[in-house]
Design a protein around this motif. Structure first.
Motif, PDB file in Angstrom:
ATOM      1  N   ILE A 136       0.840  -1.205   0.000  1.00  0.00           N
ATOM      2  CA  ILE A 136       0.000   0.000   0.000  1.00  0.00           C
ATOM      3  C   ILE A 136       0.875   1.254   0.000  1.00  0.00           C
ATOM      4  CG2 ILE A 136      -1.564   1.368   1.438  1.00  0.00           C
ATOM      5  CD1 ILE A 136      -2.885  -1.311   2.274  1.00  0.00           C
ATOM      6  N   ARG A 137       1.936   1.231   0.797  1.00  0.00           N
ATOM      7  CA  ARG A 137       2.825   2.396   0.841  1.00  0.00           C
ATOM      8  C   ARG A 137       3.393   2.692  -0.546  1.00  0.00           C
ATOM      9  NH1 ARG A 137       6.626   5.153   5.078  1.00  0.00           N
ATOM     10  NH2 ARG A 137       7.931   6.306   3.639  1.00  0.00           N
ATOM     11  N   SER A 138       3.823   1.645  -1.233  1.00  0.00           N
ATOM     12  CA  SER A 138       4.378   1.823  -2.570  1.00  0.00           C
ATOM     13  C   SER A 138       3.326   2.393  -3.520  1.00  0.00           C
ATOM     14  CB  SER A 138       4.885   0.473  -3.092  1.00  0.00           C
ATOM     15  OG  SER A 138       5.215   0.560  -4.451  1.00  0.00           O
ATOM     16  N   GLU A 139       2.137   1.853  -3.466  1.00  0.00           N
ATOM     17  CA  GLU A 139       1.079   2.313  -4.360  1.00  0.00           C
ATOM     18  C   GLU A 139       0.683   3.754  -4.055  1.00  0.00           C
ATOM     19  OE1 GLU A 139       0.234   0.348  -6.851  1.00  0.00           O
ATOM     20  OE2 GLU A 139      -1.036   1.931  -7.663  1.00  0.00           O
ATOM     21  N   ALA A 140       0.669   4.106  -2.778  1.00  0.00           N
ATOM     22  CA  ALA A 140       0.331   5.479  -2.399  1.00  0.00           C
ATOM     23  C   ALA A 140       1.384   6.458  -2.922  1.00  0.00           C
ATOM     24  CB  ALA A 140       0.206   5.595  -0.876  1.00  0.00           C
ATOM     25  N   ALA A 141       2.642   6.054  -2.892  1.00  0.00           N
ATOM     26  CA  ALA A 141       3.701   6.933  -3.397  1.00  0.00           C
ATOM     27  C   ALA A 141       3.515   7.163  -4.897  1.00  0.00           C
ATOM     28  CB  ALA A 141       5.074   6.320  -3.119  1.00  0.00           C
ATOM     29  N   GLU A 240      12.872  10.362  11.062  1.00  0.00           N
ATOM     30  CA  GLU A 240      12.981  10.395   9.605  1.00  0.00           C
ATOM     31  C   GLU A 240      11.608  10.060   9.044  1.00  0.00           C
ATOM     32  OE1 GLU A 240      16.130   8.028   7.900  1.00  0.00           O
ATOM     33  OE2 GLU A 240      15.014   7.707   6.062  1.00  0.00           O
ATOM     34  N   PHE A 241      11.047  10.958   8.282  1.00  0.00           N
ATOM     35  CA  PHE A 241       9.734  10.705   7.700  1.00  0.00           C
ATOM     36  C   PHE A 241       9.655  11.393   6.348  1.00  0.00           C
ATOM     37  CE2 PHE A 241       7.721  14.886   8.285  1.00  0.00           C
ATOM     38  CZ  PHE A 241       8.583  15.468   9.197  1.00  0.00           C
ATOM     39  N   TRP A 242       8.688  10.971   5.563  1.00  0.00           N
ATOM     40  CA  TRP A 242       8.561  11.507   4.207  1.00  0.00           C
ATOM     41  C   TRP A 242       7.458  12.555   4.154  1.00  0.00           C
ATOM     42  CZ3 TRP A 242      10.263   9.298  -0.881  1.00  0.00           C
ATOM     43  CH2 TRP A 242      11.470   8.608  -0.721  1.00  0.00           C
ATOM     44  N   MET A 243       7.768  13.633   3.468  1.00  0.00           N
ATOM     45  CA  MET A 243       6.793  14.699   3.344  1.00  0.00           C
ATOM     46  C   MET A 243       6.519  15.006   1.884  1.00  0.00           C
ATOM     47  SD  MET A 243       6.471  18.023   5.787  1.00  0.00           S
ATOM     48  CE  MET A 243       8.178  18.374   5.823  1.00  0.00           C
ATOM     49  N   ILE A 244       5.261  15.346   1.632  1.00  0.00           N
ATOM     50  CA  ILE A 244       4.836  15.787   0.306  1.00  0.00           C
ATOM     51  C   ILE A 244       4.624  17.289   0.421  1.00  0.00           C
ATOM     52  CG2 ILE A 244       3.024  15.641  -1.438  1.00  0.00           C
ATOM     53  CD1 ILE A 244       2.384  12.841   0.037  1.00  0.00           C
ATOM     54  N   GLU A 245       5.388  18.072  -0.352  1.00  0.00           N
ATOM     55  CA  GLU A 245       5.313  19.521  -0.202  1.00  0.00           C
ATOM     56  C   GLU A 245       5.117  20.199  -1.559  1.00  0.00           C
ATOM     57  OE1 GLU A 245       7.871  20.989   3.414  1.00  0.00           O
ATOM     58  OE2 GLU A 245       9.097  19.666   2.191  1.00  0.00           O
ATOM     59  N   LEU A 430       2.391  17.646   3.634  1.00  0.00           N
ATOM     60  CA  LEU A 430       1.536  16.543   4.077  1.00  0.00           C
ATOM     61  C   LEU A 430       2.433  15.402   4.519  1.00  0.00           C
ATOM     62  CD1 LEU A 430      -1.648  15.130   2.410  1.00  0.00           C
ATOM     63  CD2 LEU A 430       0.157  13.575   3.132  1.00  0.00           C
ATOM     64  N   GLY A 431       2.257  14.955   5.765  1.00  0.00           N
ATOM     65  CA  GLY A 431       3.065  13.854   6.279  1.00  0.00           C
ATOM     66  C   GLY A 431       2.612  12.546   5.665  1.00  0.00           C
ATOM     67  N   PHE A 432       3.508  11.961   4.856  1.00  0.00           N
ATOM     68  CA  PHE A 432       3.134  10.760   4.114  1.00  0.00           C
ATOM     69  C   PHE A 432       2.761   9.611   5.062  1.00  0.00           C
ATOM     70  CE2 PHE A 432       4.585   7.073   1.312  1.00  0.00           C
ATOM     71  CZ  PHE A 432       3.457   7.117   0.505  1.00  0.00           C
ATOM     72  N   GLU A 433       3.551   9.445   6.114  1.00  0.00           N
ATOM     73  CA  GLU A 433       3.256   8.359   7.057  1.00  0.00           C
ATOM     74  C   GLU A 433       1.932   8.588   7.773  1.00  0.00           C
ATOM     75  OE1 GLU A 433       6.234   9.675   6.733  1.00  0.00           O
ATOM     76  OE2 GLU A 433       7.483   7.976   6.115  1.00  0.00           O
ATOM     77  N   ILE A 445       3.184   5.165  14.017  1.00  0.00           N
ATOM     78  CA  ILE A 445       3.939   5.547  12.816  1.00  0.00           C
ATOM     79  C   ILE A 445       5.095   4.584  12.567  1.00  0.00           C
ATOM     80  CG2 ILE A 445       5.591   7.111  13.921  1.00  0.00           C
ATOM     81  CD1 ILE A 445       5.084   9.053  11.542  1.00  0.00           C
ATOM     82  N   ARG A 446       5.596   3.941  13.629  1.00  0.00           N
ATOM     83  CA  ARG A 446       6.706   2.994  13.475  1.00  0.00           C
ATOM     84  C   ARG A 446       6.308   1.807  12.604  1.00  0.00           C
ATOM     85  NH1 ARG A 446       6.512   5.005  18.539  1.00  0.00           N
ATOM     86  NH2 ARG A 446       8.422   5.704  19.551  1.00  0.00           N
ATOM     87  N   ASP A 447       5.002   1.591  12.479  1.00  0.00           N
ATOM     88  CA  ASP A 447       4.553   0.413  11.748  1.00  0.00           C
ATOM     89  C   ASP A 447       4.141   0.721  10.311  1.00  0.00           C
ATOM     90  OD1 ASP A 447       5.035  -1.101  14.008  1.00  0.00           O
ATOM     91  OD2 ASP A 447       3.031  -0.709  14.812  1.00  0.00           O
ATOM     92  N   VAL A 448       4.333   1.956   9.860  1.00  0.00           N
ATOM     93  CA  VAL A 448       4.109   2.252   8.444  1.00  0.00           C
ATOM     94  C   VAL A 448       5.406   2.673   7.765  1.00  0.00           C
ATOM     95  CG1 VAL A 448       1.684   2.876   8.802  1.00  0.00           C
ATOM     96  CG2 VAL A 448       3.435   4.664   8.838  1.00  0.00           C
ATOM     97  N   ILE A 449       6.534   2.557   8.493  1.00  0.00           N
ATOM     98  CA  ILE A 449       7.856   2.872   7.956  1.00  0.00           C
ATOM     99  C   ILE A 449       8.662   1.582   7.924  1.00  0.00           C
ATOM    100  CG2 ILE A 449       9.968   4.204   8.308  1.00  0.00           C
ATOM    101  CD1 ILE A 449       8.338   6.264   9.807  1.00  0.00           C
ATOM    102  N   PRO A 450       9.312   1.269   6.799  1.00  0.00           N
ATOM    103  CA  PRO A 450      10.045   0.001   6.733  1.00  0.00           C
ATOM    104  C   PRO A 450      11.017  -0.179   7.897  1.00  0.00           C
ATOM    105  CG  PRO A 450       9.922   0.978   4.554  1.00  0.00           C
ATOM    106  CD  PRO A 450       9.321   1.986   5.504  1.00  0.00           C
ATOM    107  N   PHE A 451      11.858   0.819   8.105  1.00  0.00           N
ATOM    108  CA  PHE A 451      12.817   0.757   9.199  1.00  0.00           C
ATOM    109  C   PHE A 451      12.767   2.080   9.954  1.00  0.00           C
ATOM    110  CE2 PHE A 451      14.312  -2.070   5.840  1.00  0.00           C
ATOM    111  CZ  PHE A 451      14.319  -3.268   6.540  1.00  0.00           C
ATOM    112  N   PRO A 452      11.864   2.195  10.925  1.00  0.00           N
ATOM    113  CA  PRO A 452      11.618   3.486  11.560  1.00  0.00           C
ATOM    114  C   PRO A 452      12.800   3.973  12.394  1.00  0.00           C
ATOM    115  CG  PRO A 452      10.425   1.745  12.692  1.00  0.00           C
ATOM    116  CD  PRO A 452      11.015   1.137  11.458  1.00  0.00           C
ATOM    117  N   ARG A 453      13.020   5.275  12.335  1.00  0.00           N
ATOM    118  CA  ARG A 453      14.052   5.920  13.145  1.00  0.00           C
ATOM    119  C   ARG A 453      13.379   6.783  14.189  1.00  0.00           C
ATOM    120  NH1 ARG A 453      16.654   2.523  11.027  1.00  0.00           N
ATOM    121  NH2 ARG A 453      18.237   2.740   9.428  1.00  0.00           N
TER     122      ARG A 453
END
Length: 460
Positions: A136-141, A240-245, A430-433, A445-453
RNA sequence: UCCCCGAUAGCUCAAUCGGCAGAGCGGGUGGCUGUUAACCACUAGGUUGCAGGUUCGAGUCCUGCUCGGGGAGCCA
């Protein structure tokens, strides 16, 4: 023979005489002279049932076919005579690619706690839930890029290494090649010996760079990792998180609101169309309310409430808030939740905050007291989007920097944009996670990131 | 960073008032069956997170630490 994805096989209308599939064994069930493998290759949620008979059901081989082992199977795709699946693979040949010692392999068929799976983040994508999540994460990206491309936005690759602290949004990770940090008050330029000859950080936002490019290409967006060194330990924050800006020239706050609402709605539509099976897993096992909540995200226009009205609503609510509502102060989490979840019952934009509680770059409204800011609050996740129309008037921007104690000199390029051909422009982050949490019902949020920091957590 | 809660078998959990550390699942062995969260029997598996303290006796009480969870702040 080339391998075929299990997803392709399960979609088929007709059988196939000869196919090759490769994957990991989820379970094995033995009957007299016949064994059944549940094989998953990650291409989809569902497994392919593999039938082993004759020499392939012999004890020495079966002993190696344990949960977690990797195999390549060749055989015929045939209609399954038993209930439970439409297709099955009648194996003619099987090769064990990699064994998995059942004494030590940590994944079992039964469900594990999320906390346990976090400790084995290298193996958790092999579970149904996390396989589904990261598909789902890949498809959302992909849907993010598609959304902006359809609207004439250009994808800007904003820098990860930065010399400015951008907007002053949060604590920064310092980047250095020096073995010893320079003394606190070390001469004119304590970082003269460092790689860049000045202090360097990981970016906390691509916004300022996006503004520069919006004022050249018209409409741009960034989509990439951002870094915040805050010691915040919550289910909604990561270092570390991904943002859509996105950033739009010739645009005001109204355009900004419309874009944010359209983006969230299209992402939900895209996932409902392309990730139906994976989303069903979350509705079944993670959050039974998920289908209703996704519908709530797309069904109606989002509410819009100016900050001043939000304060009046909260004061009139008669709610026993732990923190009293204070006009002029930022809204507490409990206030945001009340507004969004109880008062309007759907996503809500809160706009026009007092300028004192917002960053310097937000455009000052005609009243001189508020700024053209917006936060999008959504049920459960809270703040999903934060954005604003940007201050395009040089004199006003310089005054705001002075008021907030920001030096002008490091931002000379940012100010230049207002000096030469300045235009109204607006954007948001927009915070992707956080969107993924919303879309799946996952609470951490740790569970929607492959390797959360997160603080004190850098394994893998 | 602050407040609250927790840590017992590989996993998920139980253990009454401080008094013999258990179950289910998973693993191993055997049986049965076109099986599908398979089923039946037997079996192995423990320094109760770490360090100290109180006590005749501590999984249980106290102190510190580590890790995890929830809430808050910060924010996306």
């Amino acid at each position: 023979m080339k391998r075929t994805d299990i997803r392709r096989l399960l979609e088929r209308e007709a059988g196939l005489e000869a196919v090759r599939v490769c994957g990991w064994v989820r379970t094995r069930r033995d009957a007299k002279g016949i064994s059944f493998l549940e094989l998953n290759d990650g291409s989809c949620l569902r497994n392919l049932q593999v039938i082993l008979e004759g020499s392939l059901a012999e004890e020495g081989l079966l002993k190696r076919l344990t949960t977690g082992c990797a195999v390549a199977v060749e055989g015929a795709l045939v209609a399954s005579p038993a209930a439970g699946q439409r297709w099955e693979l009648r194996a003619r040949g099987l090769e064990v690619l990699g064994e998995a010692d059942p004494e030590s392999y940590p994944l079992q068929k039964k469900r594990h706690r999320d906390e346990f799976l976090r400790g084995i983040a290298h193996l958790r994508p092999r579970t149904n839930k996390y396989g589904a999540l990261f598909r789902i994460r890949s498809e959302a990206a992909f849907a993010v890029h598609r959304f902006f491309r359809e609207r004439g936005f250009f994808h800007l690759h904003s820098p990860i290494l930065t010399g400015s602290d951008c907007e002053g949004a949060g604590e920064l990770f310092r980047v250095t090649t020096l073995r010893e940090p320079p003394p606190a008050a070390g001469g004119e330029n304590p970082w003269a010996e460092d790689f860049f000859g000045r202090e360097a950080h990981l970016t906390v936002s691509g916004q300022l760079e996006a503004e520069l490019f919006a004022c050249a290409l018209g409409r741009v967006y960034t989509f990439g990792p951002t870094f915040r060194a805050e010691n915040s330990n919550t289910p909604r924050h990561a270092a570390e998180f991904w943002m859509i800006e996105p950033e739009m020239a010739f645009a005001d706050l109204e355009d900004d609101l419309e874009l944010a609402e359209a983006l969230v709605k299209q992402l939900v539509h895209h996932l409902r169309e392309h990730c139906r099976e994976d989303l069903e897993l979350f509705a079944r096992w993670v959050d039974p309310e998920l289908p209703a909540r996704l519908e709530n995200l797309v069904a109606r226009p989002y509410a819009r409430i100016p900050y001043a009205e939000a304060v009046r609503i909260l004061q009139a609510a008669g709610e026993p808030f732990e923190f009293p509502v204070q006009p002029g102060a930022d809204l507490q989490t409990e206030h945001e939740r009340f507004l969004c979840e109880r008062h309007v019952g759907r996503p809500v934009f809160v706009t026009d905050y007092p300028k004192e509680i917002k960053p310097f770059y937000m455009r000052v409204n005609d009243d001189g007291r508020t700024v053209a800011a917006m936060d999008l609050l959504v049920p459960r996740v809270g703040e999903l989007v934060g954005g604003s129309q940007r201050e395009e008037r040089l004199a006003v921007l310089e005054r705001r920097m002075e008021e907030t104690g920001l030096p002008r000199e490091p931002y000379w390029w940012y100010l230049d944009i207002r000096r030469y051909g300045t235009v109204p422009h607006a954007g948001f982050g927009l915070g992707f996670e956080r969107f993924l949490m919303l879309a799946t019902g996952v609470a951490n949020i740790r569970d929607v990131i492959p390797f959360p920091r997160t603080p004190r957590s850098l394994e893998f």
